[in-house]
Write a protein that holds these residues in place. Structure first.
Motif, PDB file in Angstrom:
ATOM      1  N   VAL A  76      18.296  -1.723  11.994  1.00  0.00           N
ATOM      2  CA  VAL A  76      19.074  -2.070  10.978  1.00  0.00           C
ATOM      3  C   VAL A  76      19.442  -3.554  11.455  1.00  0.00           C
ATOM      4  CG1 VAL A  76      21.331  -1.649   9.974  1.00  0.00           C
ATOM      5  CG2 VAL A  76      20.128   0.257  10.489  1.00  0.00           C
ATOM      6  N   VAL A  77      19.417  -4.369  10.370  1.00  0.00           N
ATOM      7  CA  VAL A  77      19.773  -5.796  10.639  1.00  0.00           C
ATOM      8  C   VAL A  77      21.088  -6.134   9.693  1.00  0.00           C
ATOM      9  CG1 VAL A  77      19.440  -8.297  10.153  1.00  0.00           C
ATOM     10  CG2 VAL A  77      17.431  -6.674  10.742  1.00  0.00           C
ATOM     11  N   PRO A  78      22.224  -5.848  10.327  1.00  0.00           N
ATOM     12  CA  PRO A  78      23.411  -6.096   9.493  1.00  0.00           C
ATOM     13  C   PRO A  78      23.498  -7.422   8.756  1.00  0.00           C
ATOM     14  CG  PRO A  78      24.209  -5.992  11.903  1.00  0.00           C
ATOM     15  CD  PRO A  78      22.668  -6.065  11.600  1.00  0.00           C
ATOM     16  N   ALA A 126      26.012  -9.222  14.431  1.00  0.00           N
ATOM     17  CA  ALA A 126      26.814  -8.482  15.256  1.00  0.00           C
ATOM     18  C   ALA A 126      26.035  -8.440  16.481  1.00  0.00           C
ATOM     19  CB  ALA A 126      26.562  -6.908  14.651  1.00  0.00           C
ATOM     20  N   LEU A 127      26.625  -9.448  17.592  1.00  0.00           N
ATOM     21  CA  LEU A 127      26.075  -9.663  18.651  1.00  0.00           C
ATOM     22  C   LEU A 127      27.282  -9.571  19.559  1.00  0.00           C
ATOM     23  CD1 LEU A 127      23.711 -12.609  17.616  1.00  0.00           C
ATOM     24  CD2 LEU A 127      22.869 -10.182  18.001  1.00  0.00           C
ATOM     25  N   TYR A 128      26.890  -9.698  21.112  1.00  0.00           N
ATOM     26  CA  TYR A 128      27.864  -9.897  21.832  1.00  0.00           C
ATOM     27  C   TYR A 128      27.733 -11.435  22.469  1.00  0.00           C
ATOM     28  CZ  TYR A 128      28.169  -5.014  22.325  1.00  0.00           C
ATOM     29  OH  TYR A 128      28.476  -3.462  21.921  1.00  0.00           O
ATOM     30  N   ASN A 142      19.838 -11.470  15.696  1.00  0.00           N
ATOM     31  CA  ASN A 142      20.495 -10.309  14.948  1.00  0.00           C
ATOM     32  C   ASN A 142      19.194  -9.514  14.282  1.00  0.00           C
ATOM     33  OD1 ASN A 142      22.929  -9.172  13.982  1.00  0.00           O
ATOM     34  ND2 ASN A 142      22.392  -9.970  11.706  1.00  0.00           N
ATOM     35  N   ILE A 143      18.298 -10.222  13.766  1.00  0.00           N
ATOM     36  CA  ILE A 143      17.011  -9.535  13.586  1.00  0.00           C
ATOM     37  C   ILE A 143      16.239  -8.981  14.595  1.00  0.00           C
ATOM     38  CG2 ILE A 143      14.848  -9.772  12.398  1.00  0.00           C
ATOM     39  CD1 ILE A 143      16.178 -11.987  10.616  1.00  0.00           C
ATOM     40  N   ILE A 200      16.958  -7.884  17.469  1.00  0.00           N
ATOM     41  CA  ILE A 200      17.760  -6.648  18.032  1.00  0.00           C
ATOM     42  C   ILE A 200      17.209  -5.346  17.019  1.00  0.00           C
ATOM     43  CG2 ILE A 200      19.845  -5.178  18.088  1.00  0.00           C
ATOM     44  CD1 ILE A 200      21.003  -7.888  18.772  1.00  0.00           C
ATOM     45  N   ALA A 257      34.007  -7.065  15.244  1.00  0.00           N
ATOM     46  CA  ALA A 257      32.713  -7.877  15.559  1.00  0.00           C
ATOM     47  C   ALA A 257      31.643  -7.285  14.864  1.00  0.00           C
ATOM     48  CB  ALA A 257      32.448  -8.324  17.038  1.00  0.00           C
ATOM     49  N   GLY A 258      31.752  -5.929  14.440  1.00  0.00           N
ATOM     50  CA  GLY A 258      30.678  -5.271  14.058  1.00  0.00           C
ATOM     51  C   GLY A 258      29.795  -4.827  14.880  1.00  0.00           C
ATOM     52  N   THR A 259      29.920  -4.997  16.276  1.00  0.00           N
ATOM     53  CA  THR A 259      28.968  -4.524  17.213  1.00  0.00           C
ATOM     54  C   THR A 259      28.997  -2.750  17.247  1.00  0.00           C
ATOM     55  OG1 THR A 259      30.468  -5.147  18.941  1.00  0.00           O
ATOM     56  CG2 THR A 259      28.501  -6.398  18.482  1.00  0.00           C
ATOM     57  N   ARG A 314      27.178  -1.279  14.452  1.00  0.00           N
ATOM     58  CA  ARG A 314      25.755  -1.425  15.003  1.00  0.00           C
ATOM     59  C   ARG A 314      25.266  -0.359  15.993  1.00  0.00           C
ATOM     60  NH1 ARG A 314      22.460  -7.091  15.232  1.00  0.00           N
ATOM     61  NH2 ARG A 314      20.535  -6.069  14.847  1.00  0.00           N
TER      62      ARG A 314
END
Ligand SMILES: Nc1ncnc2c1ncn2[C@@H]1O[C@H](COP(=O)(O)OP(=O)(O)OP(=O)(O)O)[C@@H](O)[C@H]1O
Ligand SMILES: [Mg+2]
Lengths: 325, 422
Positions: free
Chosen positions: A83-85, A89-91, A147-148, A150, B254-256, B259
């Motif tokens: 899924v690519v939100p 959504a990353l750290y 993001n993609i 991942i 953050a949406g993680t 995810r």
């Protein structure tokens, strides 16, 4: 691919309290296709995608991904999808590589296989030389690409992308579109949402046009354009717009639809206005439009004529523009 | 396996967080350090500081009979500071500065007329002026440190009142100026009581807490600092527990987290990973604080075996309580209030018997009971017992209470989060 569709959505509904965000949609995505959900803001695209990614429970109806129900077998669905939100959504406090490592483990990769796949994905998204950099310091386009990336780690059978090209420069966008096509060429099924009709047109085997929670038209690009048939789209800019001008235009033979654009300024009564018409043959209609404008003392300051496209289909079906910019 | 992967990721991120280092280690050590050096001239005389001449111009006017200026003045004149400070009063600011200019004093402290007013009324500010002889540094530096500590404590009352007012207003319960002033005055009085006790004869405090040790056999300073360090550790360990759980909210925003839920990872692994990370963080924090304070400030933590029990109970309780507290929050904006307000007030309440150690009689029981109303109080009690020479038998009940409370908080917090993320 023994003919089993990658995604089957059956009479799916989602309510948020009083808000009926998805109103009974159904579609099927055959394995190996790129399928686009095209629709304006608030159409219900992300809601549909959240249900397919098992993040939201449908109010009624069901969806199957690779034959697994999102309601009854969410873990099997999750194992099959990437899924690519829509929102990145990353750290941010980890590096690109550390992010990929972590997300790779979350989809079950380990050890040498993980390392190798992370290397490959870094190549695919063009971040190999920035892999040690902290994400917080990345540009918007670089974050979009990660993001993609991942979502590609476990080579999912189905990749679900929610507006992956929002807010990035044309070159990165080009890059992303090309990699979507490449992934598809390698056999991945892609569910793609966008409100850019050019993207839907370029990528998709099939397109579903979504508006206000419903699919209002569905098919290949060609099928959809057939809906407006041979109609041309004419966009005009005028220096003023008395009401009766549109009434009169509506009566001109060959004019199918007259859509008045929003005034550039809410209080403007005589500022610049745009009008879009769907007409049978612009060559025949245009002189009549100019004639009546002249009679009304209105100046036409620009004219654009377009071949039929998805934008025109959307206009035709809803009376509204896909994007009001 | 995934649980550990998640914990590793969380720990890696924490190790890169500036605030984790500052609030986890630096602040508690620095605070104890200030006391260590402030009491430097006392105790075994290991430090020989020159006596600093201090002139004070106290222009402060009391509010409702409470004067922060007078309190500070009494504080500075206390027995404790006899060996490092000689305090005299002058009538006005000009005189005070002149005395320093003429090198008859090393430092002038000018307390403004609106000092108390500013401390008790939300939104107001007053400036305490320190005017010091540029050729002297050490003595005035220490005095500034002491005053800074003192004023910080009082300013807490102002901040507390501001926070309460703002929050109540946000939730549609505006309170009037008089009420908010009353809150600040109450807090001020409490801080005053605290200050008053700090100026009491320090050995009295030790008499009560070290029954097993013959008086005079140990370094007085180290005993005071040990107690303060224990209080600071408890205070900040509970912050760490909550801040660590707050990362769940941060990931939600953050949406993680969403995810993570699109990957085949069960909720239980996500929550367990977070908890493992919290526990590891807390263990590291406690080990570092205990070691550093023992080396730097000769803090005496009691015998190792029971100390480990108390530390384990405290760590579990801080983690469980942090998780529970965080599970009540909607978002991180509310977290600001909770960590700045609730944990601060609770932490202070938990330490109240450190500050009131020499009080005896019925009041003693009130303070003891009061501190045990908050989880922090149990942890403080554990360390107090240990530092007073307690063994396993003495701390057993305290540790058991901490572990049981931790279990309850963990269960409630996990349940709430599971429901929320389902
Ligand atoms: N969690 C939610 N709670 C309440 N309403 C929601 C929620 N998520 C979405 N909605 C509403 O549902 C409708 C559809 O939203 P959705 O995000 O699916 O649209 P979209 O097609 O993805 O739009 P966009 O192009 O802006 O991303 C909107 O009116 C939105 O406000
Ligand atoms: Mg969306």
């Amino acid at each position: 691919m023994n003919g089993q569709p990658a995604i089957q959505v059956r009479d799916l509904h989602k309510r948020f309290g009083d808000l009926h965000a998805v109103k009974g949609i159904s579609f099927t995505v055959p394995a190996g296709q790129i399928f686009s959900l095209l629709g304006p803001n608030g159409a219900g695209k992300s809601t549909t995608i959240s249900i397919l990614s098992c993040l939201l429970q449908p109010t009624s109806g069901d969806a199957l991904v690779m034959g697994h129900s999102v309601q009854r077998e969410p873990m099997a669905v999750k194992a099959a999808i990437g899924v690519v939100p829509q929102e990145i959504a990353l750290y941010e406090d980890l590096s690109a590589r550390e992010n990929l490592d972590f997300w790779g483990k979350m989809v079950g990769l380990r050890g040498a296989a993980l390392r190798q796949r992370v290397d490959e994905v870094l190549e695919i998204i063009g971040l190999a030389d920035r892999q040690k950099g902290r994400v917080a310091k990345f540009s918007g386009g670089m974050k979009r690409r990660l993001n993609i990336g991942i979502a590609l780690l476990h080579r999912p059978q189905v990749i679900i992308m929610d507006e992956p090209t929002v807010g990035i420069d044309p070159q990165t966008r080009r890059n992303i579109l090309d990699s979507v096509k490449e992934l598809n060429r390698q056999g991945m099924t892609v569910l793609y949402t966008t409100h850019y009709m050019e993207e839907a047109q370029e990528l998709s085997d099939q397109i579903a046009i979504m508006d206000q929670g419903r699919i209002i038209a569905q098919g290949t690009h060609q099928d959809l354009v057939q809906i407006v048939g041979e109609l041309d789209r004419v966009d005009l800019t005028l220096n003023a717009l008395p009401d009766w001008v549109t009434d009169r235009w509506q009566q001109i033979p060959g004019v199918q639809k007259v859509i008045v654009g929003a005034p550039s300024h809410p209080q403007a009564t005589d500022g610049e206005r745009t009008v879009t018409l769907l007409v049978d043959d612009s060559n025949l209609v245009l002189p009549r439009l100019f004639e009546s404008a002249t009679q009304a003392g209105v100046r036409i300051t620009s004219v654009t004529i377009q071949e039929p496209n998805l934008e025109a289909v959307f206009l035709h079906l809803t009376g509204r523009a896909l994007r009001d910019e | 396996m995934k649980t550990l992967d998640i914990a590793r990721k969380d720990l890696l991120r924490s190790s890169r967080s500036f605030s984790v280092w500052v609030f986890g280690l630096a602040v508690p050590l620095l605070t104890s350090g200030i006391f260590f050096f402030a009491f430097g001239g006392l105790g075994d005389g290991g430090f020989d500081l020159p006596v600093t001449q201090v002139v004070v111009a106290n222009l402060d006017s009391p509010v409702n009979g409470f004067s922060a200026g007078q309190l500070l003045l009494n504080f500075l004149k206390a027995e404790d500071f006899k060996e490092i400070l000689a305090v005299s009063e002058v009538a006005d600011a000009v005189t005070a500065r002149r005395v320093v200019d003429q090198q008859q004093a090393g430092l002038a402290v000018i307390l403004p007329a609106d000092l108390t007013a500013a401390l008790v009324r939300p939104g107001e500010r007053a400036v305490v002026e320190l005017y010091q002889d540029p050729t002297l540094t050490l003595g005035p530096g220490i005095v500034s440190g002491i005053i800074g500590q003192f004023v910080d404590g009082l300013i807490g009352s102002n901040i507390a009142a501001n926070v309460v007012t703002a929050q109540l207003a946000r939730y549609g319960h505006p309170i009037d100026a008089a009420t908010s002033q009353a809150i600040a005055v109450e807090y001020g009085r409490w801080a005053a009581a605290l200050g008053a006790h700090q100026q009491q004869e320090t050995s009295a405090l030790l008499e009560i807490h070290r029954p097993a040790v013959e008086p005079g056999s140990e370094d007085v300073r180290s005993r005071i600092v040990s107690l303060i360090m224990a209080g600071m550790m408890v205070f900040f360990v509970f912050f760490t527990g909550a801040a660590s759980a707050e990362n769940l909210l941060a990931e939600e925003e953050a949406g993680t987290l969403a995810r993570l839920f699109t990957t085949p990872t069960p909720i239980s692994a996500i929550l367990a990973g977070r908890m493992v990370a919290t526990l590891v963080t807390l263990i590291l924090q406690v080990v570092m604080l205990v070691t550093a304070s023992a080396l730097l400030f000769h803090v005496h933590w009691g015998s190792p075996a029971p100390a480990m029990g108390v530390a384990a109970g405290m760590i579990l309780l801080a983690a469980g309580f942090g998780l529970f507290l965080t599970s009540l929050l909607k978002d991180r904006r509310q977290g600001g209030l909770v960590y700045g307000g609730v944990l601060t007030v609770m932490g202070n309440l938990g330490m109240i018997n450190i500050f009131t150690a020499q009080v005896a009689g019925p009041a003693r029981q009130i303070f003891d009971t009061l501190s045990l109303l908050v989880p922090q109080g149990w942890a403080v009690r554990g360390w107090q017992l240990l530092q007073a020479g307690g063994g396993i038998g003495d701390v057993l009940v305290t540790v058991l209470v901490m572990v049981s409370l931790a279990g309850v908080f963990f269960a409630a917090g996990l349940l709430r989060f599971r429901k929320r993320f389902a």
